[in-house]
Design a protein around this motif. Structure first.
Motif, PDB file in Angstrom:
ATOM      1  N   GLU A 164       0.924  -1.264  -0.135  1.00 46.01           N
ATOM      2  CA  GLU A 164       0.067   0.112   0.176  1.00 46.01           C
ATOM      3  C   GLU A 164       0.980   1.403  -0.007  1.00 46.01           C
ATOM      4  OE1 GLU A 164      -3.036   0.803  -0.582  1.00 46.01           O
ATOM      5  OE2 GLU A 164      -3.653  -1.172  -0.672  1.00 46.01           O
ATOM      6  N   LEU A 165       0.436   2.196  -0.794  1.00 49.00           N
ATOM      7  CA  LEU A 165       1.197   3.457  -1.001  1.00 49.00           C
ATOM      8  C   LEU A 165       0.785   4.452   0.239  1.00 49.00           C
ATOM      9  CD1 LEU A 165       2.891   5.151  -2.928  1.00 49.00           C
ATOM     10  CD2 LEU A 165       0.733   5.931  -3.930  1.00 49.00           C
ATOM     11  N   PRO A 166       1.578   4.911   0.761  1.00 47.46           N
ATOM     12  CA  PRO A 166       1.355   5.941   1.947  1.00 47.46           C
ATOM     13  C   PRO A 166       0.502   7.333   1.162  1.00 47.46           C
ATOM     14  CG  PRO A 166       3.684   5.413   1.909  1.00 47.46           C
ATOM     15  CD  PRO A 166       3.266   4.837   0.830  1.00 47.46           C
ATOM     16  N   ASP A 167      -0.068   7.664   2.011  1.00 46.52           N
ATOM     17  CA  ASP A 167      -1.148   8.873   1.489  1.00 46.52           C
ATOM     18  C   ASP A 167      -1.736   8.633   0.201  1.00 46.52           C
ATOM     19  OD1 ASP A 167      -0.432  10.505   3.757  1.00 46.52           O
ATOM     20  OD2 ASP A 167       1.541  11.215   2.841  1.00 46.52           O
ATOM     21  N   ASN A 168      -2.208   7.580   0.129  1.00 50.08           N
ATOM     22  CA  ASN A 168      -2.891   6.862  -1.068  1.00 50.08           C
ATOM     23  C   ASN A 168      -4.023   7.771  -2.053  1.00 50.08           C
ATOM     24  OD1 ASN A 168      -4.848   5.926   0.288  1.00 50.08           O
ATOM     25  ND2 ASN A 168      -4.114   3.911   0.128  1.00 50.08           N
ATOM     26  N   THR A 169      -4.661   8.684  -1.191  1.00 46.60           N
ATOM     27  CA  THR A 169      -5.737   9.511  -1.374  1.00 46.60           C
ATOM     28  C   THR A 169      -5.307  11.061  -2.081  1.00 46.60           C
ATOM     29  OG1 THR A 169      -6.172  10.536   0.732  1.00 46.60           O
ATOM     30  CG2 THR A 169      -7.106   8.416   0.069  1.00 46.60           C
ATOM     31  N   THR A 170      -3.824  10.851  -2.150  1.00 45.91           N
ATOM     32  CA  THR A 170      -3.350  12.370  -2.643  1.00 45.91           C
ATOM     33  C   THR A 170      -3.022  12.394  -4.068  1.00 45.91           C
ATOM     34  OG1 THR A 170      -2.185  12.783  -0.445  1.00 45.91           O
ATOM     35  CG2 THR A 170      -1.386  13.957  -2.202  1.00 45.91           C
ATOM     36  N   CYS A 171      -3.330  13.360  -4.743  1.00 43.91           N
ATOM     37  CA  CYS A 171      -3.368  13.700  -6.128  1.00 43.91           C
ATOM     38  C   CYS A 171      -1.946  13.304  -6.534  1.00 43.91           C
ATOM     39  CB  CYS A 171      -3.860  14.767  -6.507  1.00 43.91           C
ATOM     40  SG  CYS A 171      -3.854  15.320  -8.299  1.00 43.91           S
ATOM     41  N   CYS A 172      -1.704  13.057  -7.787  1.00 39.15           N
ATOM     42  CA  CYS A 172      -0.340  12.796  -8.108  1.00 39.15           C
ATOM     43  C   CYS A 172       0.378  14.204  -8.954  1.00 39.15           C
ATOM     44  CB  CYS A 172      -0.259  11.642  -9.338  1.00 39.15           C
ATOM     45  SG  CYS A 172      -1.163  12.014 -10.971  1.00 39.15           S
ATOM     46  N   GLY A 173      -0.739  15.157  -9.175  1.00 39.79           N
ATOM     47  CA  GLY A 173      -0.331  16.400  -9.748  1.00 39.79           C
ATOM     48  C   GLY A 173      -0.643  16.576 -11.148  1.00 39.79           C
ATOM     49  N   PHE A 174      -1.322  15.468 -11.618  1.00 38.59           N
ATOM     50  CA  PHE A 174      -1.496  15.431 -13.332  1.00 38.59           C
ATOM     51  C   PHE A 174      -2.707  16.301 -13.367  1.00 38.59           C
ATOM     52  CE2 PHE A 174      -4.095  14.156 -16.827  1.00 38.59           C
ATOM     53  CZ  PHE A 174      -3.414  14.441 -17.886  1.00 38.59           C
ATOM     54  N   GLY A 175      -3.931  16.409 -13.197  1.00 38.27           N
ATOM     55  CA  GLY A 175      -4.750  17.173 -13.325  1.00 38.27           C
ATOM     56  C   GLY A 175      -5.149  17.773 -14.575  1.00 38.27           C
ATOM     57  N   GLY A 176      -5.059  16.969 -15.537  1.00 42.75           N
ATOM     58  CA  GLY A 176      -5.232  17.779 -16.886  1.00 42.75           C
ATOM     59  C   GLY A 176      -4.115  18.766 -17.286  1.00 42.75           C
ATOM     60  N   THR A 177      -4.943  19.791 -17.635  1.00 40.76           N
ATOM     61  CA  THR A 177      -4.012  21.046 -17.826  1.00 40.76           C
ATOM     62  C   THR A 177      -3.407  21.659 -16.621  1.00 40.76           C
ATOM     63  OG1 THR A 177      -5.969  22.587 -17.669  1.00 40.76           O
ATOM     64  CG2 THR A 177      -5.507  21.736 -19.861  1.00 40.76           C
ATOM     65  N   PHE A 178      -3.946  21.133 -15.241  1.00 40.14           N
ATOM     66  CA  PHE A 178      -3.121  21.637 -14.144  1.00 40.14           C
ATOM     67  C   PHE A 178      -1.708  21.621 -14.278  1.00 40.14           C
ATOM     68  CE2 PHE A 178      -1.362  20.954  -9.893  1.00 40.14           C
ATOM     69  CZ  PHE A 178      -1.900  21.940  -9.395  1.00 40.14           C
ATOM     70  N   MET A 179      -1.070  20.350 -14.605  1.00 44.77           N
ATOM     71  CA  MET A 179       0.328  20.104 -14.757  1.00 44.77           C
ATOM     72  C   MET A 179       1.125  20.986 -15.579  1.00 44.77           C
ATOM     73  SD  MET A 179       0.658  16.624 -17.196  1.00 44.77           S
ATOM     74  CE  MET A 179       2.425  16.575 -17.164  1.00 44.77           C
ATOM     75  N   VAL A 180       0.339  21.628 -16.643  1.00 43.50           N
ATOM     76  CA  VAL A 180       0.813  22.641 -17.667  1.00 43.50           C
ATOM     77  C   VAL A 180       0.901  23.978 -17.063  1.00 43.50           C
ATOM     78  CG1 VAL A 180       0.693  23.615 -20.103  1.00 43.50           C
ATOM     79  CG2 VAL A 180       0.466  21.129 -19.572  1.00 43.50           C
ATOM     80  N   LYS A 181      -0.227  24.353 -16.337  1.00 39.91           N
ATOM     81  CA  LYS A 181      -0.475  25.827 -16.120  1.00 39.91           C
ATOM     82  C   LYS A 181       0.266  25.870 -14.693  1.00 39.91           C
ATOM     83  CE  LYS A 181      -4.938  26.140 -18.284  1.00 39.91           C
ATOM     84  NZ  LYS A 181      -6.535  26.598 -17.844  1.00 39.91           N
ATOM     85  N   TYR A 182       0.401  24.878 -13.919  1.00 37.57           N
ATOM     86  CA  TYR A 182       0.822  24.930 -12.419  1.00 37.57           C
ATOM     87  C   TYR A 182       2.080  24.142 -12.483  1.00 37.57           C
ATOM     88  CZ  TYR A 182      -3.475  27.274 -11.994  1.00 37.57           C
ATOM     89  OH  TYR A 182      -4.484  28.317 -11.975  1.00 37.57           O
ATOM     90  N   VAL A 183       3.212  24.520 -13.161  1.00 40.82           N
ATOM     91  CA  VAL A 183       4.193  23.171 -13.342  1.00 40.82           C
ATOM     92  C   VAL A 183       4.691  23.091 -12.036  1.00 40.82           C
ATOM     93  CG1 VAL A 183       6.502  22.976 -14.219  1.00 40.82           C
ATOM     94  CG2 VAL A 183       4.630  23.602 -15.770  1.00 40.82           C
TER      95      VAL A 183
END
Length: 239
Positions: A164-183
């Motif tokens: 099991e991954l620690p903090d497994n409910t936390t986002c990976c940071g992708f979020g569609g255009t989020f990864m482009v707008k908020y690098v």
């Protein structure tokens, strides 16, 4: 049983082998797979960016591309959740589309949900002798609502050790255009995700979402880290 298969953009363009493995899994389960080669995008990307008119055009095409009253299996909870939850919103001022929208929303189903809850199959006699950790994508966990299904499938893979991954409910940071707008923010989030995965001693990060895996894989490769990513369909097809 006959099902229609929708292959999301990320899989179609970047991980086509995963698409073929989805077909392989479904056929092993005794399913006849229909793939409409005219299919394109469900419209999620434009919708999330606020371009609802453009998204509606994609959605109209989706409705036409899947005219049958039978399951539409999608190996991505983000796309399946988007269609289910937002097509009614997109077409609320278009009553002439209601019948088609209701039919499609009823039939759309994410791959692991379909295997576990519809077909009642959890063991595909797959073999993957590696230590893995599972990434719960935000869209899968929160919008579509799957959590146990991927884990139940992985638990029946011979040789696989799930950590099991620690903090497994936390986002990976992708979020569609989020990864482009908020690098910077996106990079910090994926860094934490990968560090948590490394702390488990896993060799692979598994997920239902090719988009998340793309973001995670990019960070891993850039930093030459000793861990890999793999879609759950690619694990289950190792039989």
């Amino acid at each position: 049983m006959v099902v229609d298969l929708f292959i999301p953009c990320f899989i179609d363009q970047l991980y086509p082998g995963t698409g073929w493995n989805v077909v392989k899994i479904l056929e092993k389960a005794g399913i006849e797979v229909n793939y409409n080669p005219r299919q394109t995008c469900c419209g999620q990307a434009t919708f999330n960016s606020g371009y609802w008119d453009g998204s509606r055009k994609s959605a109209e095409k989706f409705l036409k591309d899947f005219p049958n009253d039978r399951p539409i299996v999608i190996p991505a909870a983000s796309c399946a959740g988007y269609v289910r939850n937002h097509y009614p919103e997109l077409f609320k001022e278009h009553p002439d589309k209601k019948e088609d929208v209701d039919r499609v929303c009823k039939n759309v189903v994410e791959l692991t949900d379909f295997l576990v809850n519809h077909l009642k199959i959890e063991n595909f006699e797959a073999c993957f002798p590696h230590k893995v950790t599972y990434h719960d994508a935000c869209s899968a966990l929160r919008e579509y609502g799957i959590k146990d299904e991927p884990r139940r499938l992985l638990s029946n893979v011979e040789g696989l050790e799930l950590r099991e991954l620690p903090d497994n409910t936390t986002c990976c940071g992708f979020g569609g255009t989020f990864m482009v707008k908020y690098v910077p923010v996106s990079t910090a989030m994926v860094e934490q995700k990968v560090e948590n995965a490394l702390s488990t001693g896993a060799e692979y990060i598994v997920s239902t979402e090719a988009s998340c895996l793309l973001n995670i894989e990019s960070y891993i490769k850039k930093n030459e880290l000793p861990i890999k990513t793999i879609h759950i369909a690619d694990v289950l097809a190792r039989f």
